[in-house]
Design an enzyme around this catalytic site. Structure first.
Site, PDB file in Angstrom:
ATOM      1  N   SER A   3       0.870  -1.179   0.000  1.00  0.00           N
ATOM      2  CA  SER A   3       0.000   0.000   0.000  1.00  0.00           C
ATOM      3  C   SER A   3       0.900   1.220   0.000  1.00  0.00           C
ATOM      4  O   SER A   3       2.069   1.130   0.403  1.00  0.00           O
ATOM      5  CB  SER A   3      -0.843  -0.009   1.286  1.00  0.00           C
ATOM      6  OG  SER A   3      -1.504   1.229   1.456  1.00  0.00           O
ATOM      7  N   TYR A  33      -2.434  -1.383  10.912  1.00  0.00           N
ATOM      8  CA  TYR A  33      -2.440  -1.567   9.447  1.00  0.00           C
ATOM      9  C   TYR A  33      -1.114  -1.084   8.868  1.00  0.00           C
ATOM     10  O   TYR A  33      -0.458  -1.807   8.105  1.00  0.00           O
ATOM     11  CB  TYR A  33      -3.609  -0.804   8.816  1.00  0.00           C
ATOM     12  CG  TYR A  33      -3.627  -0.936   7.308  1.00  0.00           C
ATOM     13  CD1 TYR A  33      -3.825  -2.172   6.697  1.00  0.00           C
ATOM     14  CD2 TYR A  33      -3.436   0.177   6.481  1.00  0.00           C
ATOM     15  CE1 TYR A  33      -3.833  -2.304   5.305  1.00  0.00           C
ATOM     16  CE2 TYR A  33      -3.447   0.046   5.091  1.00  0.00           C
ATOM     17  CZ  TYR A  33      -3.644  -1.191   4.518  1.00  0.00           C
ATOM     18  OH  TYR A  33      -3.647  -1.329   3.150  1.00  0.00           O
TER      19      TYR A  33
HETATM   20  N1  LIG Z   1      -8.561  -0.279  -1.298  1.00  0.00           N
HETATM   21  C1  LIG Z   1      -7.527   0.487  -1.044  1.00  0.00           C
HETATM   22  O1  LIG Z   1      -7.670   1.730  -1.003  1.00  0.00           O
HETATM   23  C2  LIG Z   1      -6.180  -0.132  -0.807  1.00  0.00           C
HETATM   24  C3  LIG Z   1      -5.084   0.743  -0.796  1.00  0.00           C
HETATM   25  C4  LIG Z   1      -3.807   0.208  -0.597  1.00  0.00           C
HETATM   26  C5  LIG Z   1      -3.646  -1.164  -0.419  1.00  0.00           C
HETATM   27  N2  LIG Z   1      -4.724  -1.988  -0.425  1.00  0.00           N
HETATM   28  C6  LIG Z   1      -4.467  -3.423  -0.228  1.00  0.00           C
HETATM   29  O2  LIG Z   1      -5.062  -4.144  -1.287  1.00  0.00           O
HETATM   30  C7  LIG Z   1      -5.315  -5.492  -0.855  1.00  0.00           C
HETATM   31  C8  LIG Z   1      -6.707  -5.905  -1.310  1.00  0.00           C
HETATM   32  O3  LIG Z   1      -7.671  -5.130  -0.610  1.00  0.00           O
HETATM   33  P1  LIG Z   1      -8.958  -4.503  -1.329  1.00  0.00           P
HETATM   34  O4  LIG Z   1      -8.801  -3.038  -1.274  1.00  0.00           O
HETATM   35  O5  LIG Z   1      -9.227  -5.158  -2.609  1.00  0.00           O
HETATM   36  O6  LIG Z   1     -10.060  -4.863  -0.217  1.00  0.00           O
HETATM   37  P2  LIG Z   1     -11.307  -5.868  -0.232  1.00  0.00           P
HETATM   38  O7  LIG Z   1     -12.195  -5.526  -1.377  1.00  0.00           O
HETATM   39  O8  LIG Z   1     -11.863  -5.778   1.137  1.00  0.00           O
HETATM   40  O9  LIG Z   1     -10.646  -7.291  -0.486  1.00  0.00           O
HETATM   41  C9  LIG Z   1      -9.885  -7.928   0.503  1.00  0.00           C
HETATM   42  C10 LIG Z   1      -9.636  -9.374   0.092  1.00  0.00           C
HETATM   43  O10 LIG Z   1      -8.809  -9.998   1.091  1.00  0.00           O
HETATM   44  C11 LIG Z   1      -9.393 -11.254   1.422  1.00  0.00           C
HETATM   45  N3  LIG Z   1      -9.128 -11.622   2.818  1.00  0.00           N
HETATM   46  C12 LIG Z   1      -9.356 -10.891   3.926  1.00  0.00           C
HETATM   47  N4  LIG Z   1      -9.061 -11.588   5.021  1.00  0.00           N
HETATM   48  C13 LIG Z   1      -8.636 -12.810   4.599  1.00  0.00           C
HETATM   49  C14 LIG Z   1      -8.208 -13.994   5.255  1.00  0.00           C
HETATM   50  N5  LIG Z   1      -8.185 -14.115   6.592  1.00  0.00           N
HETATM   51  N6  LIG Z   1      -7.833 -15.057   4.491  1.00  0.00           N
HETATM   52  C15 LIG Z   1      -7.880 -14.997   3.152  1.00  0.00           C
HETATM   53  N7  LIG Z   1      -8.296 -13.910   2.471  1.00  0.00           N
HETATM   54  C16 LIG Z   1      -8.667 -12.828   3.190  1.00  0.00           C
HETATM   55  C17 LIG Z   1     -10.890 -11.065   1.197  1.00  0.00           C
HETATM   56  O11 LIG Z   1     -11.501 -12.304   0.904  1.00  0.00           O
HETATM   57  P3  LIG Z   1     -12.507 -13.103   1.888  1.00  0.00           P
HETATM   58  O12 LIG Z   1     -13.130 -12.098   2.807  1.00  0.00           O
HETATM   59  O13 LIG Z   1     -13.468 -13.751   0.947  1.00  0.00           O
HETATM   60  O14 LIG Z   1     -11.605 -14.077   2.552  1.00  0.00           O
HETATM   61  C18 LIG Z   1     -10.927 -10.177  -0.023  1.00  0.00           C
HETATM   62  O15 LIG Z   1     -10.899 -10.949  -1.206  1.00  0.00           O
HETATM   63  C19 LIG Z   1      -5.114  -5.499   0.662  1.00  0.00           C
HETATM   64  O16 LIG Z   1      -3.858  -6.080   0.960  1.00  0.00           O
HETATM   65  C20 LIG Z   1      -5.107  -4.009   1.010  1.00  0.00           C
HETATM   66  O17 LIG Z   1      -4.359  -3.735   2.161  1.00  0.00           O
HETATM   67  C21 LIG Z   1      -5.989  -1.488  -0.611  1.00  0.00           C
END
Ligand SMILES: NC(=O)c1ccc[n+]([C@@H]2O[C@H](COP(=O)([O-])OP(=O)(O)OC[C@H]3O[C@@H](n4cnc5c(N)ncnc54)[C@H](OP(=O)(O)O)[C@@H]3O)[C@@H](O)[C@H]2O)c1
Length: 281
Positions: free
Chosen positions: A139, A152
């Site tokens: 991130s 986080y």
């Molecule tokens: N959105 C942003 O603004 C942003 C910015 C910077 C970085 N990120 C990073 O991008 C990545 C993806 O996040 P996203 O933004 O796409 O959020 P999201 O839509 O909430 O997706 C998160 C994913 O992680 C999976 N997950 C969560 N806990 C888990 C566990 N215990 N075991 C296996 N899978 C798990 C969830 O699947 P299930 O719940 O089905 O298991 C879901 O597919 C993360 O690492 C986040 O930190 C996001």
């Protein structure tokens, strides 16, 4: 590149049930990969199954689940993975004072240790084959920080250092390690962090800061200024296929300007910008 039954290269994407992971799975399918999508929830991956995605149950907080997933991969993908996209993650928000350490540990379990367990188990095959690519979705928060996001940010800062060390360790084995640093992306991320933050810090000494943070997040996520997950998905596909991938990809709303402020102007200026934003209400 490792292939599935001698055909297309195989990529495993964790967190493929939502947001960035779902978009990355689609982008990799578009580029001709055989894609295995891992998550706890299988249902949201169903639309991609008709496009060829193979769903896999995975809970990164459960070592038995990780071991079972790797055993399944050993059977179903005997040629091994060409690409591992460590994307699954979430944000555990709340003041340091009010966040139970059990939740902090869970945050690290998903964002770092579960990811590390999966990577460790998949590395020997990549190393013996002398090829592979590991793409860790960190991130911009792996370089910057915000109040009430200590655990986080700690987990993502840790992932950044861990990835850099891994890149050096694997340099002689033909395995590339890439870090992706998304900015503000419209996914389930903000929804997942909202309720626990309110419960932990929504009343009491950090209530005003909590209101400010939620209002700030509402501005950047709900006003739909955030970038679409497809942008990051395409970046991940680019990192997976480029003949000379970068060590880091910065992508999405606010990532470049905030990293610039942090890198060029230092802690005091960054602190002032962050607090001004979240104290304004
Ligand atoms: N959105 C942003 O603004 C942003 C910015 C910077 C970085 N990120 C990073 O991008 C990545 C993806 O996040 P996203 O933004 O796409 O959020 P999201 O839509 O909430 O997706 C998160 C994913 O992680 C999976 N997950 C969560 N806990 C888990 C566990 N215990 N075991 C296996 N899978 C798990 C969830 O699947 P299930 O719940 O089905 O298991 C879901 O597919 C993360 O690492 C986040 O930190 C996001």
């Amino acid at each position: 590149m490792a292939t599935s039954a001698g055909s297309s290269p195989v990529a495993l994407v964790t967190g493929a049930s939502s947001g960035i992971g779902l978009a990355a799975a689609q982008a990799l399918l578009d580029r001709g990969f055989t894609v295995i999508g891992a998550a706890r929830r299988q249902e949201p991956m169903a639309p991609l199954v008709s496009a060829g995605l193979r769903p896999l149950a995975l809970d990164l907080t459960d070592p038995a689940s990780i071991a079972a997933a790797v055993a399944w991969l050993g059977q179903e993908v005997p040629g091994g993975l060409a690409v591992l996209v460590n994307n699954a993650g979430y944000g555990a928000y709340g003041s340091v004072e009010e966040t139970p350490l059990a939740e902090a540990r869970r945050q690290f379990e998903v964002n770092l240790f579960g990811l590390a367990d999966l990577t460790q188990r998949l590395l020997p095959a990549m190393r013996q084959r002398g090829s592979g690519r590991i793409i860790n979705v960190s991130s911009m928060g792996g370089r910057i920080y915000a109040p009430l996001g200590a655990w986080y940010h700690a987990s993502k800062h840790a992932l950044e250092g861990w990835s850099d060390c891994l890149r050096l360790e694997l340099a002689d084995f033909g395995i590339r390690v890439v870090v992706v640093q998304p900015g503000i992306i419209r996914t389930g991320f903000a929804d997942t962090m909202h309720e626990p933050l309110l419960q932990r810090s929504g009343s009491g000494p950090y209530a005003a800061l909590t209101r400010g943070l939620l209002a700030g997040f509402a501005d950047i996520y709900d006003a739909r200024r955030g970038s679409p997950p497809e942008l990051v998905g395409r970046t991940i596909a680019e990192a997976a296929t480029s003949s000379r991938p970068r060590t880091r990809y910065v992508v999405g709303y606010l990532a470049r300007p905030l990293l610039l402020v942090r890198n060029l102007l230092g802690d005091r200026v960054y602190d002032a910008v962050s607090l001004a934003n979240f104290r304004r209400r």
